[in-house]
Design a protein around this motif. Structure first.
Motif, short mmCIF file in Angstrom:
data_model
loop_
_atom_site.label_atom_id
_atom_site.label_comp_id
_atom_site.label_asym_id
_atom_site.label_seq_id
_atom_site.Cartn_x
_atom_site.Cartn_y
_atom_site.Cartn_z
N TYR A 1 10.26 10.13 35.31
CA TYR A 1 10.10 10.86 34.06
C TYR A 1 8.70 10.76 33.47
O TYR A 1 8.42 11.42 32.47
N ASN A 2 7.86 9.95 34.05
CA ASN A 2 6.48 9.86 33.54
C ASN A 2 5.52 9.81 34.71
O ASN A 2 5.73 9.08 35.68
N CYS A 3 4.47 10.61 34.62
CA CYS A 3 3.42 10.60 35.64
C CYS A 3 2.23 9.82 35.11
O CYS A 3 1.61 10.24 34.12
N PRO A 4 1.89 8.68 35.71
CA PRO A 4 0.76 7.89 35.22
C PRO A 4 -0.58 8.61 35.36
O PRO A 4 -1.57 8.20 34.76
N TYR A 5 -0.61 9.67 36.16
CA TYR A 5 -1.87 10.40 36.38
C TYR A 5 -1.79 11.81 35.81
O TYR A 5 -2.42 12.74 36.32
N GLU A 6 -1.01 12.01 34.75
CA GLU A 6 -0.71 13.37 34.30
C GLU A 6 -1.95 14.17 33.94
O GLU A 6 -1.95 15.40 34.04
N HIS A 7 -3.04 13.52 33.51
CA HIS A 7 -4.25 14.26 33.16
C HIS A 7 -5.05 14.66 34.39
O HIS A 7 -5.95 15.51 34.30
N LEU A 8 -4.74 14.07 35.54
CA LEU A 8 -5.50 14.33 36.76
C LEU A 8 -4.78 15.25 37.74
O LEU A 8 -5.42 15.99 38.49
N VAL A 9 -3.45 15.21 37.72
CA VAL A 9 -2.68 15.93 38.74
C VAL A 9 -2.92 17.44 38.74
O VAL A 9 -3.00 18.04 39.82
#
Length: 209
Positions: free
Chosen positions: A153-161
């Motif tokens: 439910y959470n992407c630790p790299y959401e700003h990069l993906v």
């Protein structure tokens, strides 16, 4: 952060440690005022308890203060910029080279885990605990056939993906190495608010419970 306490933290960052007298001389404040601010910083977990240190002159021992690991979060960092630069460099590699780097990165992430428990429920709990420590916000579900699905439910790299979808490939490698199982991504994009869903097929899949 209150200005005087910020100045104390910056002084400790520059000098690694300091006595009350050194801080008093630097900030031109009384030792009583310095001790007041040090006590607040210590209570908040940003500096250590005073440590005895041998002085160069006879008399009472000196007590020094140092930053704690927690204080590091108060200073600027640029991990995202560093990751962006490394990923941009990765994009310039040949596909085979890029795949090898992603494979190595996925294995490195999984290397922090321990040997998986034999019992299924303990195994699922352990994997979730490890993923949670890395910021993935995981949850196990079972499909209609009773097979395990891992929901992230959470992407630790959401700003990069969005600019670097190859990170999703790295995560699949990571999950495969961590679970020692076949990992199949079914759907989702946690960085867009939808959970990433993976089907996990164990080498000798336990019977549904």
């Amino acid at each position: 952060m209150q200005e005087t306490r910020q100045q104390i933290l910056e002084f400790l960052k520059r000098h690694a440690e300091a006595t009350v007298q050194e801080l008093s001389d630097e900030l031109r404040l009384t030792s009583v005022t310095i001790r007041h601010h040090l006590e607040i910083l210590r209570a908040e977990g940003y500096i250590t308890d005073p440590q005895v240190q041998r002085c160069n002159r006879p008399g009472r021992p000196c007590y020094v203060y140092r930053l704690t690991a927690m204080a590091a979060d108060l200073f600027p960092s640029n991990y995202c910029g560093l990751a962006e630069s490394l990923l941009a460099a990765l994009g310039g590699l040949e596909p085979a080279q890029r795949g090898a780097v992603l494979q190595a990165a996925g294995r490195h992430l999984a290397a922090g885990g321990a040997t998986l428990p034999e019992e299924l429920e303990a195994r699922l709990t352990y994997i979730c605990t490890y993923l949670r420590k890395l910021g993935f916000a995981p949850r196990w579900e079972r499909d209609a056939a009773g097979r395990e699905q891992l929901h992230i439910y959470n992407c630790p790299y959401e700003h990069l993906v969005p600019q670097h979808p190859e990170l999703c490939q790295m995560d699949e490698i990571f999950l495969r190495e961590l679970t020692a199982a076949k990992v199949e991504r079914l759907s989702g994009a946690a960085y867009e608010g939808e959970p990433c869903i993976y089907r996990i097929t164990w080498p000798e899949e336990p019977a549904p419970q």
